[in-house]
Scaffold this motif. Sequence first.
Motif, PDB file in Angstrom:
ATOM      1  N   HIS A  57       0.933  -1.239  -0.057  1.00 54.06           N
ATOM      2  CA  HIS A  57      -0.277   0.103  -0.024  1.00 54.06           C
ATOM      3  C   HIS A  57       0.806   0.981  -0.035  1.00 54.06           C
ATOM      4  CE1 HIS A  57      -3.387   2.356   0.930  1.00 54.06           C
ATOM      5  NE2 HIS A  57      -2.495   2.905   1.877  1.00 54.06           N
TER       6      HIS A  57
ATOM      7  N   HIS B   9      -6.088  -5.782  -3.631  1.00 52.57           N
ATOM      8  CA  HIS B   9      -5.320  -5.121  -2.681  1.00 52.57           C
ATOM      9  C   HIS B   9      -5.947  -3.513  -2.582  1.00 52.57           C
ATOM     10  CE1 HIS B   9      -2.792  -8.282  -2.028  1.00 52.57           C
ATOM     11  NE2 HIS B   9      -1.995  -8.360  -2.792  1.00 52.57           N
ATOM     12  N   SER B  10      -6.092  -3.154  -3.971  1.00 43.79           N
ATOM     13  CA  SER B  10      -6.738  -1.675  -4.118  1.00 43.79           C
ATOM     14  C   SER B  10      -8.187  -1.321  -3.082  1.00 43.79           C
ATOM     15  CB  SER B  10      -6.705  -1.296  -5.439  1.00 43.79           C
ATOM     16  OG  SER B  10      -7.781  -2.069  -6.078  1.00 43.79           O
ATOM     17  N   GLY B  11      -8.893  -2.690  -2.917  1.00 43.87           N
ATOM     18  CA  GLY B  11     -10.072  -2.537  -2.217  1.00 43.87           C
ATOM     19  C   GLY B  11     -11.194  -2.625  -3.423  1.00 43.87           C
ATOM     20  N   LYS B  12     -10.833  -2.458  -4.420  1.00 43.37           N
ATOM     21  CA  LYS B  12     -11.830  -2.985  -5.464  1.00 43.37           C
ATOM     22  C   LYS B  12     -12.289  -4.336  -5.691  1.00 43.37           C
ATOM     23  CE  LYS B  12     -11.210  -3.693 -10.262  1.00 43.37           C
ATOM     24  NZ  LYS B  12     -10.693  -3.435 -11.484  1.00 43.37           N
ATOM     25  N   ARG B  13     -13.622  -4.428  -5.719  1.00 45.01           N
ATOM     26  CA  ARG B  13     -14.097  -6.057  -5.673  1.00 45.01           C
ATOM     27  C   ARG B  13     -14.656  -6.366  -7.408  1.00 45.01           C
ATOM     28  NH1 ARG B  13     -13.480  -4.065  -0.963  1.00 45.01           N
ATOM     29  NH2 ARG B  13     -14.556  -5.265   0.862  1.00 45.01           N
TER      30      ARG B  13
ATOM     31  N   THR C   5     -16.593  -0.706  -5.983  1.00 52.43           N
ATOM     32  CA  THR C   5     -15.541   0.206  -5.155  1.00 52.43           C
ATOM     33  C   THR C   5     -15.862  -0.668  -3.797  1.00 52.43           C
ATOM     34  OG1 THR C   5     -17.064   1.736  -4.407  1.00 52.43           O
ATOM     35  CG2 THR C   5     -15.781   2.248  -6.254  1.00 52.43           C
ATOM     36  N   ASP C   6     -14.798  -0.437  -2.728  1.00 51.04           N
ATOM     37  CA  ASP C   6     -14.658  -0.550  -1.535  1.00 51.04           C
ATOM     38  C   ASP C   6     -16.020  -0.426  -0.706  1.00 51.04           C
ATOM     39  OD1 ASP C   6     -13.573  -2.153   0.618  1.00 51.04           O
ATOM     40  OD2 ASP C   6     -12.836  -0.223   1.572  1.00 51.04           O
TER      41      ASP C   6
ATOM     42  N   ARG D 170     -18.937  -2.776   0.656  1.00 51.01           N
ATOM     43  CA  ARG D 170     -19.430  -2.903   2.272  1.00 51.01           C
ATOM     44  C   ARG D 170     -20.950  -2.728   2.309  1.00 51.01           C
ATOM     45  NH1 ARG D 170     -14.828  -2.708   5.539  1.00 51.01           N
ATOM     46  NH2 ARG D 170     -12.982  -2.464   4.414  1.00 51.01           N
TER      47      ARG D 170
END
Lengths: 382, 157
Positions: free
Chosen positions: A244, B31-35, B55-56, B60
Amino acid sequence: MHPSLEAFALAAGLLALGAALVHRFGFPPLPVYLLTGLVVGERLHVEDLEPLPSLGLLLLLFSVGLEFGPDRLRELSGKALRAGFFDALALPLGFLLGLLAGLDLRGALLLAGVIYISSSAVIVKLIIDLRRAANPESEVVLGVLVLEDLVIALLLALLGVQGPVGFLGGVALVLAYFLFARFLGPRLVRFMEGLSDELVLLLGAAFTAGTALLFHAVGASEGVGAFLSGVIAAGLGLRERLEHLFGPVRDLGVALFFLVVGAEALGLLRGLTPWAVGLVLLGLLLKLPLNHLGGARAGLGRKRRLYSALYLVPRGEFNLVLGALALGQGYPLVAQVAVLLVLVSIPLGALLIRFAPEIAQALYPEEHPKKRAKRAEESPVE
Amino acid sequence: MKVEEVVLPGVGRKYTVTVKSGDRIVIVVHHSGKRELQYFEAGEEDEPTVALDLTDEEARELGAILAGVLFHPEAVGDTRSKLGAKVIEWVKILPGSKLVGKRVGDLALPPGAHLLAVDRPGAPLIPHPGPDVVLEVGDTLVVAGSREAVEALKRSF
């Protein structure tokens, strides 16, 4: 004003322009960095950009170590290992090719490495940019890359040094690092958890650069040093945090690095022989059937097999490390092959991966219409 | 439901969720939070029917909805709403049911259970069905009454 300011502004602007152009067509930017370098070539004073590109390569190898370290082996499925085994057959075949080309043992081994190693960094970026991560073949391809990086790191450790003293020094260093991670690691991790992001970033940078320097000092390859520090950092459980933190810095460095590779390639390729071109073509073709077979052994469907073979075309970071090594050890032919392979395989690989569905459709045209017919039959029932 | 987890080095983690019907959902958490979501129909190996990027934050939100944080159905499983101790239930007549071809007047409803309506696909709702209505496969009976009576009625199907 420092001359690097002008060079940096020009380089960053050109890269941004290139990336923006291809972005419109849904194409990944990496090959454009190379091609921009080729086009701009000698008009850009690339030496003014230093040390950013060199650090970019080290950071790239660091993050490859971080993500593709040997601890990933435990998490790999059997199918990825089977595919990796077939992929590794490129090594003996490449070695043979090197001997046939009139190289000695060391040169042939270097050539084998150059032909064998695909670029984890480039392929991962292409897979993410082209939204293929969820596909079944991506799992196999990424597993194969873990194996490749491990094998090539060992090969580099073996070939990167001159004479037994350097070799023993390298081995001792690697051992020392692993012992360090094993015994001091857990305490260090607890300590790092309390530190601010900025401090971790700086410590990580110092650790990576310091390790590379240390490896260089004992006569081993600094690239292996950077790779190893990534492996150690991952072993310390710092993978997500460092990934990160380092991501944006590394991406900038890597973009500049590929620009410089493109710009400097012209000089190296001027003395290009038909031999080198032939070896590059053979190298590109050699891996396709091996990976296709490996994909089949990994249980992928007919189309996915083809995809996985195409995905593994791009060569990158380790090829350039091997190329620099070959040049330093007096094998200009291997260095030419290494650089030319990168130049050709990244744009070509990006195209092949981008259009893999269309290629599969053209090769196996009967699959889709049948499926559509099946769906059409089903829908009225609903 | 079966969940498989695989590490995708350099990308993130991949979860393959196979549900009872055999359909699969593949979820990649970057890793970037994208799904990345892909839906595969049962028996289909290669081509996802649909793909979706989240997006993350969106992921959620979706996760909260799926977990029932925002709205939790009173009873999971059958369609049922609570009226104190009384319940209303929708009961579908499947092929092979004893009720197929029976007149409503001949139904032996347990005491305390009432047939409110018959919902027949492709036809207007039949409220307060008279004794002459003949039940067909695919009909949905809307039944109300005490919980025991409704449960007894369901068992008699």
